[in-house]
Structures are given as structure tokens and as C-alpha cells.
Scaffold this active site. Sequence first.
Site, PDB file in Angstrom:
ATOM      1  CD  GLU A  17      32.099 -17.388  21.825  1.00 26.51           C
ATOM      2  OE1 GLU A  17      31.695 -18.590  21.325  1.00 26.51           O
ATOM      3  OE2 GLU A  17      30.741 -17.243  22.290  1.00 26.51           O
TER       4      GLU A  17
ATOM      5  CB  CYS B 210      26.105  -8.855  18.370  1.00 25.26           C
ATOM      6  SG  CYS B 210      26.703  -9.085  19.941  1.00 25.26           S
TER       7      CYS B 210
ATOM      8  CB  CYS C 234      33.962  -8.673  31.108  1.00 24.55           C
ATOM      9  SG  CYS C 234      32.578  -7.306  31.882  1.00 24.55           S
TER      10      CYS C 234
ATOM     11  CB  CYS D 101      27.405  -9.242  35.781  1.00 30.84           C
ATOM     12  SG  CYS D 101      27.489  -7.390  35.506  1.00 30.84           S
TER      13      CYS D 101
ATOM     14  CB  CYS E 211      27.641 -11.559  31.977  1.00 35.94           C
ATOM     15  SG  CYS E 211      28.369 -11.984  30.503  1.00 35.94           S
TER      16      CYS E 211
ATOM     17  CB  SER F   1      25.708  -2.527  25.108  1.00 37.40           C
ATOM     18  OG  SER F   1      25.105  -2.575  26.347  1.00 37.40           O
TER      19      SER F   1
ATOM     20  CB  SER G 197      23.255  -3.567  30.796  1.00 39.27           C
ATOM     21  OG  SER G 197      23.716  -3.324  29.357  1.00 39.27           O
TER      22      SER G 197
ATOM     23  CB  CYS H 215      24.457  -9.819  22.622  1.00 37.64           C
ATOM     24  SG  CYS H 215      24.648  -9.344  20.806  1.00 37.64           S
TER      25      CYS H 215
HETATM   26  N1  SAH Z   1      29.440  -5.186  28.692  1.00 42.14           N
HETATM   27  C1  SAH Z   1      28.539  -4.878  28.018  1.00 42.14           C
HETATM   28  C2  SAH Z   1      28.251  -5.202  26.826  1.00 42.14           C
HETATM   29  C3  SAH Z   1      28.206  -6.777  26.555  1.00 42.14           C
HETATM   30  S1  SAH Z   1      26.606  -7.522  27.825  1.00 42.14           S
HETATM   31  C4  SAH Z   1      26.750  -4.624  29.236  1.00 42.14           C
HETATM   32  O1  SAH Z   1      27.083  -4.959  30.056  1.00 42.14           O
HETATM   33  O2  SAH Z   1      26.040  -3.422  28.788  1.00 42.14           O
HETATM   34  C5  SAH Z   1      25.393  -6.924  26.430  1.00 42.14           C
HETATM   35  C6  SAH Z   1      24.316  -7.387  27.305  1.00 42.14           C
HETATM   36  O3  SAH Z   1      24.189  -9.084  27.151  1.00 42.14           O
HETATM   37  C7  SAH Z   1      24.245  -6.864  28.517  1.00 42.14           C
HETATM   38  O4  SAH Z   1      22.967  -5.970  28.382  1.00 42.14           O
HETATM   39  C8  SAH Z   1      23.484  -8.171  29.298  1.00 42.14           C
HETATM   40  O5  SAH Z   1      23.077  -7.789  30.318  1.00 42.14           O
HETATM   41  C9  SAH Z   1      23.607  -8.856  28.683  1.00 42.14           C
HETATM   42  N2  SAH Z   1      23.596 -10.308  29.039  1.00 42.14           N
HETATM   43  C10 SAH Z   1      24.870 -11.103  29.649  1.00 42.14           C
HETATM   44  N3  SAH Z   1      24.296 -12.169  30.260  1.00 42.14           N
HETATM   45  C11 SAH Z   1      23.196 -12.133  29.774  1.00 42.14           C
HETATM   46  C12 SAH Z   1      22.750 -13.582  29.742  1.00 42.14           C
HETATM   47  N4  SAH Z   1      23.079 -14.853  30.673  1.00 42.14           N
HETATM   48  N5  SAH Z   1      21.664 -13.902  28.818  1.00 42.14           N
HETATM   49  C13 SAH Z   1      21.242 -12.845  28.163  1.00 42.14           C
HETATM   50  N6  SAH Z   1      21.801 -11.803  28.435  1.00 42.14           N
HETATM   51  C14 SAH Z   1      22.617 -11.637  28.783  1.00 42.14           C
HETATM   52 FE1  SF4 Z   2      30.870  -7.757  31.012  1.00 43.60          FE
HETATM   53 FE2  SF4 Z   2      28.339  -6.148  30.039  1.00 43.60          FE
HETATM   54 FE3  SF4 Z   2      28.884  -9.623  31.026  1.00 43.60          FE
HETATM   55 FE4  SF4 Z   2      28.573  -7.686  32.502  1.00 43.60          FE
HETATM   56  S1  SF4 Z   2      27.121  -8.026  31.292  1.00 43.60           S
HETATM   57  S2  SF4 Z   2      29.839  -8.907  32.826  1.00 43.60           S
HETATM   58  S3  SF4 Z   2      29.807  -6.151  32.182  1.00 43.60           S
HETATM   59  S4  SF4 Z   2      29.653  -8.364  29.100  1.00 43.60           S
END
Ligand code: SAH
Ligand code: SF4
Length: 342
Positions: free
Chosen positions: A90, A103, A110, A114, A117, A187, A210, A331
Site C-alpha cells: 500500500e 507515503c 516487516c 513492532c 504495527c 523513517s 521511530s 502511514c
Molecule cells: N519501518 C519504519 C517505517 C514504516 S512505519 C519505521 O518504523 O519507522 C512508519 C511509522 O508508522 C512509524 O513511525 C511507526 O511507529 C508508525 N506506526 C506503526 N504502527 C502504527 C499504528 N498502529 N498507529 C500509528 N502509527 C503507527
Molecule cells: Fe516495521 Fe516500522 Fe511497522 Fe515496526 S513500525 S513493524 S519497523 S513497519
Amino acid sequence: MIQLTGKDEAGLIAALAGDVDRPFRARQIARWILHRGAQSFDEMTDLPRSLRQSLGKKYSLADPEIVRVVSSSDGSSKYLFRLSDGATIEAVAIPGRDKITLCLSSQTGCAVGCTFCVTGQLGPGRNLEAHEIVGQVRALVRREIRDSGPVNIVFMGMGEPLLNTANLGPALSALYETISPKRITVSTSGIIPGIRWLAGLPRHPKLAVSLNAPDQTLRQKLMPITRRYPLAELMATVRAFPLERGRRITFEYVLIRGVNDTEKQARAVVRLIHGIPAKVNLIPLNSDPIFLPGLERPTDEVIDRFARVLRDAGKTVTVRWSKGHDVAAACGQLKGSHQPVR
Ligand code: SAH
Ligand code: SF4
């Protein structure tokens, strides 16, 4: 077929050298691809027909296929792309007052995993090729750009861009042909060798880290990768990142109710980033009952309080209140699609 769209001008000229004998022709083709978004050689009406035909048999200018678009009332649109092997990713287009932000995804899942996420909960995917990264921009620009001003790019979609440096590097070079590095943000969850790699590039984009937690113990719970790349070493690496005049590091902080949202934790963030030219982007969690059971965003009041602690300490803070909220388009909330798409 050889994919040309992930290459910069020099890369295109080198790739075409065996098939296009005159340098001005190669430059002409590069212009069609990089500046005019050509999707086929047939469009290149100032090339001899025979050349168009022979190139068309060997090289592809195809972009990932758009299989679904979900538009939000706030103007943003979430795109689902299908790649040539059937994988889906996406990307989101977020029009602003004087610019449009795209974005992008860098992987089809991934491996960082996390806990908050959706992409992370889906598990690891594969790296996107450079042309699949650039192709998202080409496709979105074709669909979205009218008088929206300059294009900004954030690698905040699916995946960890700094675990895909082999393809991110060429993709950045190709994007730089039309978009300034200062309009591109990478990021990362804190992949230390990746940040060093980025710092060493001749032209580097902006860096967003992040953070999501102010201490190693909590961060490790939320972001398992932190075991390998501890917070102290991450912060030292970020402090060493070269910053051009006026540039700052962005720290992203997803706010999760009862997990990382106290004033004490806000004060700890202030201490952690002390002395770094920084901007803090607070992102209230996008909840998802299926993939993220039990996780909620804090109340607006708690979010305000957290932001105020940072502001009172002199930090620049933005809260991503609702952009793309009603299509879960913010995002980091991107999940591709597990349904086979027909
Ligand atoms: N992997 C990289 C970039 C993609 S994630 C990273 O983690 O930075 C992009 C952003 O989305 C990150 O800052 C992450 O913390 C945030 N994110 C992930 N899951 C989320 C959620 N459920 N709600 C809001 N932001 C989220
Ligand atoms: Fe991957 Fe970024 Fe999601 Fe963490 S927040 S699982 S690093 S996409």
C-alpha cells in the site's frame, strides 16, 4: 524484460548503451522516463519507430498495478498495488495546502515485528526492487498531481527501508532526478548500520527515527529489534548524523494508551533528545481490533498533556491528529491485502 524505471539518468544511459548508439538518444529516452513518466516506448514519438519497437521487446517501463483506491473525506487516498509476483503493498497520497505527500512502502511486510504495527504483525515480506519503489511514485504522480505543488516523499508505509538499502539507494538516486533530497524522508525503527549507510551517501534524505518509547526496557517490548540495536547506541548514531543547515531529525512517537503516554515518559523523551536539532511527531495509535487487540490511542486530553511537556521544554511538536484516519491511511497502518485480488 529488463526494468528501467528504478534507474537514475546515468543508470539509464549505461543500461541502454548497447542498444542506443547515440548519446543524445539515450538522454532523450531518460527524459521520457524520468521527467515525463513514460510507461511505454510507443509514447516516445520523437524516436524512430524501429528503435521504439526493438527497445519495447527488451525493456519494461511498467509500474505496479493499482488494484484498489480508497479515498478519505480529508482528501487523502490509500492505494493498493499488486506487484508482478502477486504480492501487494500500500501507499498513501496526502494532499496538503501547498504540497502533496506520498507515503511509500519499501517491503511487502516487516521483520521488525513492532507490537503496535499491523505491517509488523503480518510478519516479514520481501524487499521491494528499486523500480517497485519508484513505480509507486510514478503511479501516484500520474493519478494525483494537478496543481498540488511539490511532491514530498516519506518512507513510512509498509516495511523497514533501512533493511532494504540495496534497493533504496538506487531508488533514491532515481527520485533525486526530479525530487530534491530535502523533500524525501526515510523513517526507520532504528537500524543502526542503515543510519550509518544513509549518513555516508553523497546526498542524503531527511531522517526520521521511530522512537516510540523513552527507555530501553519499554522500547524492547514494543520493538523487538531494539535488542539488536540498543537505544543508547541508536541515539549516539543519530547524534552523529550529518545535518545540513536548518535540517532537523524527526522523532516519531506512536502514543499508546497506558503504555507510553505519561508525562513522566514525555520528560524522559525530552532528556533523551536533548541537544539534537529535532522535531517530535506524535502519532496517536491507529487501533485495529483484529491485528492489534487491546491497544488503544490515549484520550485527546492525555495526548495534549504529553505534547505540552515537550513544548514547554522548547521542543517542536506536531500531532498527527487525523490525516487519513477514516481510511486508516495514516502511514504505519498499512497491511496490503491477504485476499487474492482478481
Ligand atoms: N519501518 C519504519 C517505517 C514504516 S512505519 C519505521 O518504523 O519507522 C512508519 C511509522 O508508522 C512509524 O513511525 C511507526 O511507529 C508508525 N506506526 C506503526 N504502527 C502504527 C499504528 N498502529 N498507529 C500509528 N502509527 C503507527
Ligand atoms: Fe516495521 Fe516500522 Fe511497522 Fe515496526 S513500525 S513493524 S519497523 S513497519
